[in-house]
Write an enzyme that holds these catalytic residues in place. Structure first.
Site, PDB file in Angstrom:
ATOM      1  N   HIS A 187       0.806  -1.213   0.000  1.00  0.00           N
ATOM      2  CA  HIS A 187       0.000   0.000   0.000  1.00  0.00           C
ATOM      3  C   HIS A 187       0.845   1.271   0.000  1.00  0.00           C
ATOM      4  O   HIS A 187       0.516   2.248  -0.653  1.00  0.00           O
ATOM      5  CB  HIS A 187      -0.943   0.006   1.212  1.00  0.00           C
ATOM      6  CG  HIS A 187      -2.117  -0.885   1.016  1.00  0.00           C
ATOM      7  ND1 HIS A 187      -2.855  -1.391   2.054  1.00  0.00           N
ATOM      8  CD2 HIS A 187      -2.675  -1.373  -0.108  1.00  0.00           C
ATOM      9  CE1 HIS A 187      -3.823  -2.140   1.553  1.00  0.00           C
ATOM     10  NE2 HIS A 187      -3.737  -2.156   0.254  1.00  0.00           N
ATOM     11  N   ARG A 294      -9.055  -5.913 -16.190  1.00  0.00           N
ATOM     12  CA  ARG A 294      -8.809  -7.252 -15.638  1.00  0.00           C
ATOM     13  C   ARG A 294      -9.788  -7.484 -14.480  1.00  0.00           C
ATOM     14  O   ARG A 294      -9.510  -7.106 -13.345  1.00  0.00           O
ATOM     15  CB  ARG A 294      -7.383  -7.369 -15.119  1.00  0.00           C
ATOM     16  CG  ARG A 294      -6.300  -7.365 -16.195  1.00  0.00           C
ATOM     17  CD  ARG A 294      -4.916  -7.487 -15.546  1.00  0.00           C
ATOM     18  NE  ARG A 294      -3.874  -7.893 -16.468  1.00  0.00           N
ATOM     19  CZ  ARG A 294      -2.980  -7.060 -17.008  1.00  0.00           C
ATOM     20  NH1 ARG A 294      -3.024  -5.770 -16.735  1.00  0.00           N
ATOM     21  NH2 ARG A 294      -2.053  -7.522 -17.826  1.00  0.00           N
ATOM     22  N   ARG A 330     -12.586  -7.799 -19.734  1.00  0.00           N
ATOM     23  CA  ARG A 330     -12.208  -9.208 -19.889  1.00  0.00           C
ATOM     24  C   ARG A 330     -12.912 -10.034 -18.820  1.00  0.00           C
ATOM     25  O   ARG A 330     -12.907  -9.669 -17.645  1.00  0.00           O
ATOM     26  CB  ARG A 330     -10.694  -9.344 -19.747  1.00  0.00           C
ATOM     27  CG  ARG A 330     -10.226 -10.786 -19.843  1.00  0.00           C
ATOM     28  CD  ARG A 330      -8.730 -10.868 -19.881  1.00  0.00           C
ATOM     29  NE  ARG A 330      -8.138 -10.686 -18.555  1.00  0.00           N
ATOM     30  CZ  ARG A 330      -6.834 -10.676 -18.325  1.00  0.00           C
ATOM     31  NH1 ARG A 330      -5.980 -10.814 -19.336  1.00  0.00           N
ATOM     32  NH2 ARG A 330      -6.367 -10.513 -17.111  1.00  0.00           N
ATOM     33  N   GLU A 430      -3.578 -15.079 -27.005  1.00  0.00           N
ATOM     34  CA  GLU A 430      -2.447 -15.182 -26.073  1.00  0.00           C
ATOM     35  C   GLU A 430      -1.947 -16.605 -25.909  1.00  0.00           C
ATOM     36  O   GLU A 430      -1.127 -16.891 -25.049  1.00  0.00           O
ATOM     37  CB  GLU A 430      -2.814 -14.562 -24.716  1.00  0.00           C
ATOM     38  CG  GLU A 430      -4.044 -15.168 -24.057  1.00  0.00           C
ATOM     39  CD  GLU A 430      -4.361 -14.559 -22.686  1.00  0.00           C
ATOM     40  OE1 GLU A 430      -3.491 -13.898 -22.096  1.00  0.00           O
ATOM     41  OE2 GLU A 430      -5.485 -14.779 -22.203  1.00  0.00           O
ATOM     42  N   ASN A 453       1.997 -10.991 -22.830  1.00  0.00           N
ATOM     43  CA  ASN A 453       2.573 -11.546 -21.603  1.00  0.00           C
ATOM     44  C   ASN A 453       2.447 -13.066 -21.628  1.00  0.00           C
ATOM     45  O   ASN A 453       3.391 -13.797 -21.304  1.00  0.00           O
ATOM     46  CB  ASN A 453       1.866 -11.002 -20.359  1.00  0.00           C
ATOM     47  CG  ASN A 453       1.828  -9.484 -20.337  1.00  0.00           C
ATOM     48  OD1 ASN A 453       2.563  -8.842 -21.071  1.00  0.00           O
ATOM     49  ND2 ASN A 453       0.974  -8.919 -19.512  1.00  0.00           N
ATOM     50  N   ASP A 454       1.258 -13.532 -22.000  1.00  0.00           N
ATOM     51  CA  ASP A 454       1.058 -14.979 -22.087  1.00  0.00           C
ATOM     52  C   ASP A 454       1.515 -15.540 -23.426  1.00  0.00           C
ATOM     53  O   ASP A 454       2.043 -16.646 -23.487  1.00  0.00           O
ATOM     54  CB  ASP A 454      -0.414 -15.327 -21.850  1.00  0.00           C
ATOM     55  CG  ASP A 454      -0.717 -15.418 -20.361  1.00  0.00           C
ATOM     56  OD1 ASP A 454       0.122 -15.983 -19.628  1.00  0.00           O
ATOM     57  OD2 ASP A 454      -1.767 -14.918 -19.932  1.00  0.00           O
ATOM     58  N   ARG A 464       6.338 -17.330 -17.231  1.00  0.00           N
ATOM     59  CA  ARG A 464       6.593 -15.881 -17.230  1.00  0.00           C
ATOM     60  C   ARG A 464       7.135 -15.367 -15.903  1.00  0.00           C
ATOM     61  O   ARG A 464       7.650 -14.247 -15.834  1.00  0.00           O
ATOM     62  CB  ARG A 464       5.337 -15.103 -17.649  1.00  0.00           C
ATOM     63  CG  ARG A 464       4.156 -15.246 -16.729  1.00  0.00           C
ATOM     64  CD  ARG A 464       2.879 -14.771 -17.446  1.00  0.00           C
ATOM     65  NE  ARG A 464       2.420 -13.467 -16.958  1.00  0.00           N
ATOM     66  CZ  ARG A 464       1.255 -12.922 -17.294  1.00  0.00           C
ATOM     67  NH1 ARG A 464       0.448 -13.540 -18.126  1.00  0.00           N
ATOM     68  NH2 ARG A 464       0.892 -11.766 -16.813  1.00  0.00           N
ATOM     69  N   CYS A 501      -2.802  -5.777 -25.505  1.00  0.00           N
ATOM     70  CA  CYS A 501      -2.891  -5.298 -24.124  1.00  0.00           C
ATOM     71  C   CYS A 501      -1.796  -5.898 -23.243  1.00  0.00           C
ATOM     72  O   CYS A 501      -1.775  -5.683 -22.041  1.00  0.00           O
ATOM     73  CB  CYS A 501      -4.275  -5.590 -23.544  1.00  0.00           C
ATOM     74  SG  CYS A 501      -4.728  -7.325 -23.615  1.00  0.00           S
TER      75      CYS A 501
END
Ligand code: PEP
Ligand code: MG
Length: 570
Positions: A187, A294, A330, A430, A453-454, A464, A501
């Site tokens: 935080h 997300r 998504r 992906e 990313n994937d 990853r 994305c």
């Protein structure tokens, strides 16, 4: 030189102020009258609550509602009847003073949270210790360190900064923050980013090497910290700091400008978000929409699934705030590295190849997928929502989701709900499979968004998150590049929108290639938008064709990376 974790970008240079919370000595004392002691505890509880509310209101005004949420979380802890009840019970049954009862009960909770291991629970533990100290200080009449009144040019050094302390910081006086504990997503790190103060966290042992007044330099991007550097190094960092601030200021001129190349090709630069509140930053940095919401973040950090109604409100909030601009939401992408304890997912042998994302949702239609899709459809009446399916590997999955969406549309019509009957339904590309049949998908789906990313993970067969093999994890690998290029051309051939994305969409070395390949939409973290827009306006897609052809001719990742680095630096 010291190396911690970069938690908030920018260069901080200033004089060290070590912020140490005086260790409170909590003694066990036997009390004569429990009723009076409980009154004393309740009084302290009320004062603590009031202090936290004031701090939260101040933070909401200075920084934003979202940042104040952290302190509102403290207020919730303070008003939890289970916690306060346990403290009161201990005062009564053990005849102990409030300070001691608070110490015992709160520390117990904090230790349980801390032992759970994940970052979120570590954060809960910090929050619990934070409210414990606050109540004890009120009881003992100890003033908090007045962090708001530090001299200009201070670099705060602390073991850990509690959110309450960070919230009190005046950015005009503090040029940097360094802590021994914490992580990028703690935080305090989130608050430092919101206050736009450079910060380095997780720098073990730094407190024993510096003293008040030392000159300290920190780079919040790469985590570097230098203590009393030589003049030449200091000058170098002063230059870096000036350049960082200058660029940030200069980029503001791109607010309100179109994202168009020199030869007139329009693209969209949109944002990745995880919570409805993130739209504030999207608007601040002039995002042209949301390219990836997300939704799994709505499901995290709680004990039960958000209801259809809660989800509806969250999706609607984003759609309304974006005011007609596209908002790609998504559907739930959990499993893999994203666990949600209450969902009852067993640990897979190979989580990234397992029961996750759309596979999981199609198996849990009634309790998970239907409510989410219903919420999305209902929210579509309030803006330009598009639905996106993660981790698709075959057409059947797409058709099943499509059929489910059609079923829900009928049901909503019968019940008289408003929704967008033509709501677009697209997929994340992906996986290697989706990429290989991108030509088939392009004939059937409404849009693509490439999840690099994937895609990199599944193309290169490289986890990853595994440091040992991260040298293989590059979007500039010729295999990944070929995949990206082909996905884009399959989409263009069928005339559907194709975006990206994954993190690669904001990579300065990748942007020229994506423009040459014909990508329509670039989705990234809000703070990256203006830099990407600037880059895009400086290129002509026609001129970039030769660059892309050459980049595609190399056999190795290193050659591609070197070539692109040289190209963007020239
Ligand atoms: C991706 O895989 O590129 C992506 C954008 O999704 P996530 O990082 O959430 O898996
Ligand atoms: Mg993904």
């Amino acid at each position: 030189m010291h190396k911690g974790t970069g938690a908030s970008a920018g260069i901080g240079i200033g004089k060290v102020v070590i912020v140490e919370e005086k260790e409170l000595v909590i003694k066990r004392e036997t009390i004569a009258d429990a009723v009076t002691e409980i009154q004393r505890f309740k009084g302290a509880l009320e004062t603590s609550m009031k202090q936290t509310e004031e701090l939260a209101a101040d933070l909401a005004r200075r920084v934003g509602e979202k940042e104040a949420e952290i302190l509102n979380g403290h207020i919730m802890l303070l008003s939890d009847p289970m916690l306060t009840g346990e403290i009161e019970t201990m005062i009564t049954s053990d005849k102990v003073n409030s300070e001691f009862a608070i110490e015992t009960v709160c520390t117990n909770y904090a230790n349980v949270f801390a032992s759970m291991g994940d970052e979120l629970m570590q954060q809960r533990a910090t929050d619990m210790r934070d409210i414990k100290t606050r109540m004890q200080k009120v009881l003992m009449g100890v003033e908090s360190v007045d962090i708001a009144a530090l001299p200009e040019g201070s670099v705060i050094l602390a073991k850990d900064l509690t959110p309450s302390m960070t919230a009190g910081i005046n950015p005009a006086n503090v040029t940097g923050i360094v802590t021994e504990l914490g992580g990028r997503t703690s935080h305090s790190a989130i608050l430092a980013r919101a206050l736009e103060i450079p910060a380095v966290v997780a720098l073990t042992g730094i407190l024993s090497e510096v003293k008040n007044g030392d000159v300290l330099v920190l780079d919040g991007t790469d985590g570097t910290v230098l203590v009393d550097p030589e003049d030449s190094i200091l000058a170098e960092y002063q230059g870096k700091r000036a350049a960082f601030l200058k660029e940030k200021k200069e980029l503001e001129q791109y607010i309100g400008k179109p994202s168009v190349t020199k030869d007139g090709v329009h693209v969209e630069i949109v944002a990745n978000i995880g919570k409805p509140e993130d739209v504030d930053k999207v608007l601040q940095y002039d995002g042209e929409g949301v390219g990836l919401f997300r939704t799994e973040f709505l499901f995290m950090d709680r004990d039960a699934m958000p209801t259809e109604e809660e989800q509806f409100e969250a999706y609607k909030k984003v759609a309304v705030a974006m005011d007609g601009k596209p908002v790609i939401i998504r559907t739930l992408d959990i499993g893999g590295d994203k666990e949600i304890p209450y969902m009852g997912l067993e640990k897979d042998e190979n989580p990234f190849l397992g029961y996750r994302a759309v596979r999981f949702c199609l198996d849990r239609k009634d309790d998970v997928y239907r409510p989410q899709l219903r919420a999305l459809l209902r929210a579509s009446a309030f803006g330009n929502i598009k639905i996106m399916i993660p981790l698709v590997t075959c057409i059947d999955e797409y058709r099943q989701v499509k059929a489910l969406v059609e079923e829900i549309k009928e049901e909503l019509t019968e019940k008289g709900y408003a929704f967008n009957k033509d709501i677009p339904l697209g997929i994340m590309v992906e996986t290697a499979a989706a990429s290989l049949i991108a030509d088939i998908f392009a004939k059937e789906v409404d849009f693509f968004s490439i999840g690099t990313n994937d895609l990199t993970q599944y193309t290169m067969s490289v986890d990853r998150g595994n440091d040992k093999i991260s040298y293989l994890y590059s979007t500039f690998n010729p295999a990944v590049l070929r995949s990206i290029k082909r996905i884009i051309s399959c989409a263009r051939e069928e005339g559907i929108m194709v975006g990206m994305c994954g993190e690669a969409a904001s990579d300065p070395m990748m942007i020229p290639l994506l423009l040459a390949f014909g990508l329509n939409e670039f989705s990234m973290s809000p703070s990256a938008i203006l830099r990407a827009r600037k880059m895009i306006t400086e290129y002509s897609t026609e001129e970039l064709q030769a660059v892309a052809d050459q980049a595609m001719s190399f056999a190795t990742t290193t050659e591609v990376e070197n070539f692109m680095r040289e190209f963007i630096n020239q």
